[in-house]
Design a protein around this motif. Structure first.
Motif, PDB file in Angstrom:
ATOM      1  N   SER A 114     -35.765  11.434  44.110  1.00  0.00           N
ATOM      2  CA  SER A 114     -35.735  10.581  45.297  1.00  0.00           C
ATOM      3  C   SER A 114     -36.846  11.000  46.240  1.00  0.00           C
ATOM      4  N   THR A 115     -37.703  10.037  46.604  1.00  0.00           N
ATOM      5  CA  THR A 115     -38.822  10.324  47.510  1.00  0.00           C
ATOM      6  C   THR A 115     -38.897   9.228  48.577  1.00  0.00           C
ATOM      7  N   PRO A 116     -37.893   9.155  49.455  1.00  0.00           N
ATOM      8  CA  PRO A 116     -37.853   8.101  50.475  1.00  0.00           C
ATOM      9  C   PRO A 116     -38.913   8.298  51.552  1.00  0.00           C
ATOM     10  N   GLY A 117     -39.085   7.251  52.329  1.00  0.00           N
ATOM     11  CA  GLY A 117     -40.042   7.293  53.431  1.00  0.00           C
ATOM     12  C   GLY A 117     -40.815   5.999  53.510  1.00  0.00           C
ATOM     13  N   HIS A 118     -41.465   5.631  52.408  1.00  0.00           N
ATOM     14  CA  HIS A 118     -42.093   4.315  52.335  1.00  0.00           C
ATOM     15  C   HIS A 118     -41.007   3.245  52.327  1.00  0.00           C
TER      16      HIS A 118
ATOM     17  N   VAL B 249     -46.651  12.379  37.019  1.00  0.00           N
ATOM     18  CA  VAL B 249     -45.595  11.771  37.820  1.00  0.00           C
ATOM     19  C   VAL B 249     -46.038  10.366  38.227  1.00  0.00           C
ATOM     20  N   ILE B 250     -45.130   9.428  38.155  1.00  0.00           N
ATOM     21  CA  ILE B 250     -45.361   8.084  38.674  1.00  0.00           C
ATOM     22  C   ILE B 250     -44.771   8.059  40.081  1.00  0.00           C
ATOM     23  N   SER B 251     -45.629   7.903  41.085  1.00  0.00           N
ATOM     24  CA  SER B 251     -45.214   8.143  42.473  1.00  0.00           C
ATOM     25  C   SER B 251     -44.986   6.886  43.290  1.00  0.00           C
ATOM     26  N   GLY B 252     -45.197   5.702  42.709  1.00  0.00           N
ATOM     27  CA  GLY B 252     -45.015   4.496  43.494  1.00  0.00           C
ATOM     28  C   GLY B 252     -45.912   4.480  44.717  1.00  0.00           C
ATOM     29  N   ASP B 253     -45.372   4.020  45.847  1.00  0.00           N
ATOM     30  CA  ASP B 253     -46.164   3.944  47.076  1.00  0.00           C
ATOM     31  C   ASP B 253     -45.896   5.112  48.016  1.00  0.00           C
ATOM     32  N   VAL B 254     -45.533   6.249  47.456  1.00  0.00           N
ATOM     33  CA  VAL B 254     -45.303   7.449  48.261  1.00  0.00           C
ATOM     34  C   VAL B 254     -46.607   8.216  48.450  1.00  0.00           C
ATOM     35  N   LEU B 255     -47.263   8.549  47.351  1.00  0.00           N
ATOM     36  CA  LEU B 255     -48.489   9.331  47.385  1.00  0.00           C
ATOM     37  C   LEU B 255     -49.582   8.611  46.606  1.00  0.00           C
ATOM     38  N   PHE B 256     -50.735   8.448  47.254  1.00  0.00           N
ATOM     39  CA  PHE B 256     -51.886   7.798  46.639  1.00  0.00           C
ATOM     40  C   PHE B 256     -53.034   8.780  46.489  1.00  0.00           C
ATOM     41  N   ASN B 257     -54.074   8.323  45.827  1.00  0.00           N
ATOM     42  CA  ASN B 257     -55.328   9.061  45.773  1.00  0.00           C
ATOM     43  C   ASN B 257     -55.947   9.029  47.168  1.00  0.00           C
ATOM     44  N   LYS B 258     -55.854  10.134  47.873  1.00  0.00           N
ATOM     45  CA  LYS B 258     -56.357  10.285  49.254  1.00  0.00           C
ATOM     46  C   LYS B 258     -55.652   9.354  50.239  1.00  0.00           C
ATOM     47  N   GLY B 259     -54.385   9.102  49.989  1.00  0.00           N
ATOM     48  CA  GLY B 259     -53.624   8.264  50.898  1.00  0.00           C
ATOM     49  C   GLY B 259     -52.135   8.494  50.737  1.00  0.00           C
ATOM     50  N   VAL B 260     -51.357   7.877  51.637  1.00  0.00           N
ATOM     51  CA  VAL B 260     -49.898   7.937  51.566  1.00  0.00           C
ATOM     52  C   VAL B 260     -49.361   6.530  51.836  1.00  0.00           C
ATOM     53  N   GLY B 261     -48.092   6.338  51.554  1.00  0.00           N
ATOM     54  CA  GLY B 261     -47.475   5.044  51.747  1.00  0.00           C
ATOM     55  C   GLY B 261     -47.314   4.682  53.216  1.00  0.00           C
ATOM     56  N   ARG B 262     -47.388   3.400  53.505  1.00  0.00           N
ATOM     57  CA  ARG B 262     -47.180   2.932  54.864  1.00  0.00           C
ATOM     58  C   ARG B 262     -45.701   3.039  55.222  1.00  0.00           C
ATOM     59  N   THR B 263     -45.420   3.189  56.511  1.00  0.00           N
ATOM     60  CA  THR B 263     -44.033   3.354  56.944  1.00  0.00           C
ATOM     61  C   THR B 263     -43.636   2.333  58.014  1.00  0.00           C
ATOM     62  N   ASP B 264     -44.438   1.281  58.151  1.00  0.00           N
ATOM     63  CA  ASP B 264     -44.148   0.274  59.174  1.00  0.00           C
ATOM     64  C   ASP B 264     -43.366  -0.913  58.633  1.00  0.00           C
ATOM     65  N   LEU B 265     -42.956  -0.862  57.365  1.00  0.00           N
ATOM     66  CA  LEU B 265     -42.126  -1.911  56.805  1.00  0.00           C
ATOM     67  C   LEU B 265     -40.649  -1.571  57.022  1.00  0.00           C
ATOM     68  N   TYR B 266     -39.775  -2.491  56.659  1.00  0.00           N
ATOM     69  CA  TYR B 266     -38.340  -2.337  56.906  1.00  0.00           C
ATOM     70  C   TYR B 266     -37.806  -1.017  56.358  1.00  0.00           C
TER      71      TYR B 266
ATOM     72  N   GLY C 194     -38.841   1.920  56.760  1.00  0.00           N
ATOM     73  CA  GLY C 194     -39.812   2.984  56.510  1.00  0.00           C
ATOM     74  C   GLY C 194     -39.614   4.113  57.510  1.00  0.00           C
ATOM     75  N   ASN C 195     -39.964   5.329  57.113  1.00  0.00           N
ATOM     76  CA  ASN C 195     -39.741   6.487  57.975  1.00  0.00           C
ATOM     77  C   ASN C 195     -40.816   7.537  57.678  1.00  0.00           C
ATOM     78  N   GLU C 196     -41.706   7.754  58.640  1.00  0.00           N
ATOM     79  CA  GLU C 196     -42.822   8.664  58.408  1.00  0.00           C
ATOM     80  C   GLU C 196     -42.364  10.102  58.175  1.00  0.00           C
ATOM     81  N   LYS C 197     -41.360  10.549  58.925  1.00  0.00           N
ATOM     82  CA  LYS C 197     -40.872  11.917  58.754  1.00  0.00           C
ATOM     83  C   LYS C 197     -40.310  12.114  57.345  1.00  0.00           C
ATOM     84  N   GLU C 198     -39.553  11.143  56.873  1.00  0.00           N
ATOM     85  CA  GLU C 198     -39.015  11.227  55.515  1.00  0.00           C
ATOM     86  C   GLU C 198     -40.124  11.197  54.475  1.00  0.00           C
TER      87      GLU C 198
END
Length: 204
Positions: free
Chosen positions: A125-129, A142-159, A161-165
C-alpha cells in the motif's frame, strides 16, 4: 520475465504486460486503447491470469472494461477505491470531460504476498496520490503507479490526495526496497530506487 510497456491515451499512461517463458502473463493498468492491448497479448500468444490496478484514476482504467471482459479474468485493486471504477466523479473522468465507468469482476487487494498460478510478488500500500494506491514488488523491479516517477512524484491535488501520505509512502516504503531495484512508473520512463533517492528534486 519480460515486460511490455504501452504508453497509451492522451496522458501516455503506461500499461504493463508481464509474461514468462511459458507465455503466462499479467496486465497492469489497462489505460486506453483496449484493442491495442488485446492485440499485443494475442499476437504473442499470451495467457493472462489476472489484471491489477495501481489505482483507479480514469487514465489507468480507460480500457479496463474492454480488456477484462475479453480476457474473462479478475481485476484486483485497492479496496479503498473499489467503487471508483463505477463513479466518474471519483475516478476523475468527469473532471476532464469523460465518462469512464465499468463493473468488471473485481476483488480487493490486501498487503503482503500475492500469488497467481504462475507469479509471486508483494503488494504494498502506497497511498498519497490516491487512497488505494498499490505498488507491486517483484524480485528486481517495482510497478509504482503514480506514486514515484523518474525525477517526479504523484500529484496530490485530486480527490483524497494527501502529500504527507505520499512522502511517507515513498520514503518509508519504496525507499526501503533494494536500491538496485528498477521502478516502472505510471507515466514516463523507468528509473531505479537508488536514482530517485539521490536525484529526485521533489523528495523532501
Amino acid at each position: 520475465m519480460e515486460i511490455i510497456t504501452l504508453p497509451l491515451g492522451p496522458l501516455d499512461t503506461n500499461c504493463y504486460i508481464l509474461f514468462n517463458e511459458d507465455k503466462k502473463a499479467l496486465v497492469f493498468d489497462p489505460s486506453y486503447d483496449g484493442k491495442r492491448i488485446l492485440s499485443e497479448i494475442k499476437s504473442r500468444g499470451l495467457e493472462v491470469e489476472a489484471i491489477f490496478l495501481t489505482h483507479t484514476h480514469f487514465d489507468h482504467i480507460g480500457a479496463l472494461d474492454v480488456v477484462a471482459k475479453d480476457l474473462g479474468v479478475t481485476t484486483y485493486l485497492g479496496g479503498e477505491e473499489y467503487e471508483w471504477v463505477q463513479n466518474p466523479a471519483l475516478n476523475g473522468s468527469s473532471r476532464f470531460g469523460e465518462t469512464v465507468t465499468t463493473n468488471v469482476k473485481r476483488e480487493e487487494l490486501e498487503d503482503g504476498l500475492f500469488e497467481t498460478e504462475s507469479f509471486k510478488f508483494e503488494v504494498l500500500s502506497t497511498p498519497g496520490h490516491s487512497p488505494g494506491s498499490k505498488s507491486f514488488v517483484f524480485d528486481d523491479f517495482v510497478i509504482s503507479g503514480d506514486v514515484l516517477f523518474n525525477k517526479g512524484v504523484g500529484r496530490t491535488d485530486l480527490y483524497m490526495g494527501n502529500e504527507k501520505e505520499l512522502m511517507h509512502s515513498i520514503k518509508e516504503k519504496l525507499f526501503k526496497l533494494d536500491e538496485n531495484m528498477d521502478v516502472y512508473p505510471g507515466h514516463g520512463m523507468p528509473t531505479t530506487i537508488e536514482e530517485e533517492m539521490h536525484e529526485n528534486p521533489y523528495i523532501r
